[in-house]
Motif scaffolding. Structure first.
Motif, PDB file in Angstrom:
ATOM      1  N   ARG A  26       0.842  -1.195   0.000  1.00  0.00           N
ATOM      2  CA  ARG A  26       0.000   0.000   0.000  1.00  0.00           C
ATOM      3  C   ARG A  26       0.878   1.246   0.000  1.00  0.00           C
ATOM      4  N   ALA A  27       0.271   2.365  -0.216  1.00  0.00           N
ATOM      5  CA  ALA A  27       0.981   3.648  -0.275  1.00  0.00           C
ATOM      6  C   ALA A  27       1.680   3.935   1.060  1.00  0.00           C
ATOM      7  N   PRO A  28       2.771   4.695   1.000  1.00  0.00           N
ATOM      8  CA  PRO A  28       3.490   5.036   2.233  1.00  0.00           C
ATOM      9  C   PRO A  28       2.599   5.643   3.316  1.00  0.00           C
ATOM     10  N   LYS A  29       1.642   6.445   2.916  1.00  0.00           N
ATOM     11  CA  LYS A  29       0.741   7.081   3.885  1.00  0.00           C
ATOM     12  C   LYS A  29      -0.069   6.024   4.657  1.00  0.00           C
ATOM     13  N   ALA A  30      -0.431   4.941   4.007  1.00  0.00           N
ATOM     14  CA  ALA A  30      -1.178   3.862   4.658  1.00  0.00           C
ATOM     15  C   ALA A  30      -0.278   3.044   5.582  1.00  0.00           C
ATOM     16  N   ARG A  31       1.019   2.977   5.262  1.00  0.00           N
ATOM     17  CA  ARG A  31       1.964   2.197   6.072  1.00  0.00           C
ATOM     18  C   ARG A  31       2.440   2.964   7.301  1.00  0.00           C
ATOM     19  N   GLU A  32       2.393   4.284   7.257  1.00  0.00           N
ATOM     20  CA  GLU A  32       2.977   5.101   8.330  1.00  0.00           C
ATOM     21  C   GLU A  32       2.439   4.786   9.726  1.00  0.00           C
ATOM     22  N   PRO A  33       1.120   4.631   9.934  1.00  0.00           N
ATOM     23  CA  PRO A  33       0.653   4.311  11.293  1.00  0.00           C
ATOM     24  C   PRO A  33       1.213   2.989  11.817  1.00  0.00           C
ATOM     25  N   VAL A  34       1.352   2.012  10.952  1.00  0.00           N
ATOM     26  CA  VAL A  34       1.911   0.724  11.371  1.00  0.00           C
ATOM     27  C   VAL A  34       3.395   0.881  11.692  1.00  0.00           C
ATOM     28  N   ILE A  35       4.109   1.654  10.898  1.00  0.00           N
ATOM     29  CA  ILE A  35       5.524   1.911  11.161  1.00  0.00           C
ATOM     30  C   ILE A  35       5.685   2.600  12.514  1.00  0.00           C
ATOM     31  N   GLU A  36       4.870   3.603  12.789  1.00  0.00           N
ATOM     32  CA  GLU A  36       4.940   4.302  14.083  1.00  0.00           C
ATOM     33  C   GLU A  36       4.675   3.336  15.230  1.00  0.00           C
ATOM     34  N   TYR A  37       3.672   2.489  15.068  1.00  0.00           N
ATOM     35  CA  TYR A  37       3.354   1.485  16.091  1.00  0.00           C
ATOM     36  C   TYR A  37       4.541   0.555  16.315  1.00  0.00           C
ATOM     37  N   LEU A  38       5.165   0.106  15.228  1.00  0.00           N
ATOM     38  CA  LEU A  38       6.300  -0.803  15.339  1.00  0.00           C
ATOM     39  C   LEU A  38       7.497  -0.130  16.006  1.00  0.00           C
ATOM     40  N   TYR A  40       7.351   2.255  18.263  1.00  0.00           N
ATOM     41  CA  TYR A  40       7.015   2.294  19.686  1.00  0.00           C
ATOM     42  C   TYR A  40       7.179   0.917  20.321  1.00  0.00           C
ATOM     43  N   LEU A  41       6.637  -0.098  19.667  1.00  0.00           N
ATOM     44  CA  LEU A  41       6.706  -1.454  20.199  1.00  0.00           C
ATOM     45  C   LEU A  41       8.148  -1.930  20.331  1.00  0.00           C
ATOM     46  N   GLU A  42       8.984  -1.568  19.391  1.00  0.00           N
ATOM     47  CA  GLU A  42      10.394  -1.947  19.473  1.00  0.00           C
ATOM     48  C   GLU A  42      11.074  -1.284  20.667  1.00  0.00           C
ATOM     49  N   VAL A  43      10.765  -0.018  20.906  1.00  0.00           N
ATOM     50  CA  VAL A  43      11.323   0.672  22.071  1.00  0.00           C
ATOM     51  C   VAL A  43      10.905  -0.049  23.351  1.00  0.00           C
TER      52      VAL A  43
END
Length: 85
Positions: A26-38, A40-43
């Protein structure tokens, strides 16, 4: 900070993989919330989880979505500040 159980961390790779799969291609804009979540989760995983494999899996899936951010250098502090308001 709420500490999560070992069972939580054992379940995380499958849950995270499902989130990543839902936005792959999907477009980068659709991936961004999942990236942000990941990020945070990694931290949180770096702070709480004794399973190094869980941290590596989260990081790998984040990179699969195109995120090259280095979570280990101060990003955790940014997330903590954001969460505290």
């Amino acid at each position: 900070m709420l500490e999560r159980s070992g069972e939580f961390w054992e379940a995380i790779p499958g849950l995270v993989e499902a989130r990543v799969t839902s936005v792959l291609g999907r477009a980068p804009k659709a991936r961004e919330p999942v990236i942000e979540y990941l990020r945070y989760l990694e931290v949180v995983a770096r702070q709480e989880c004794s399973r190094r494999q869980a941290v590596q899996e989260i990081s790998s899936l984040r990179r699969l979505l195109g995120d090259e951010t280095d979570v280990g250098n101060g990003l955790g502090h940014s997330f903590e500040k954001a969460l505290m308001g």
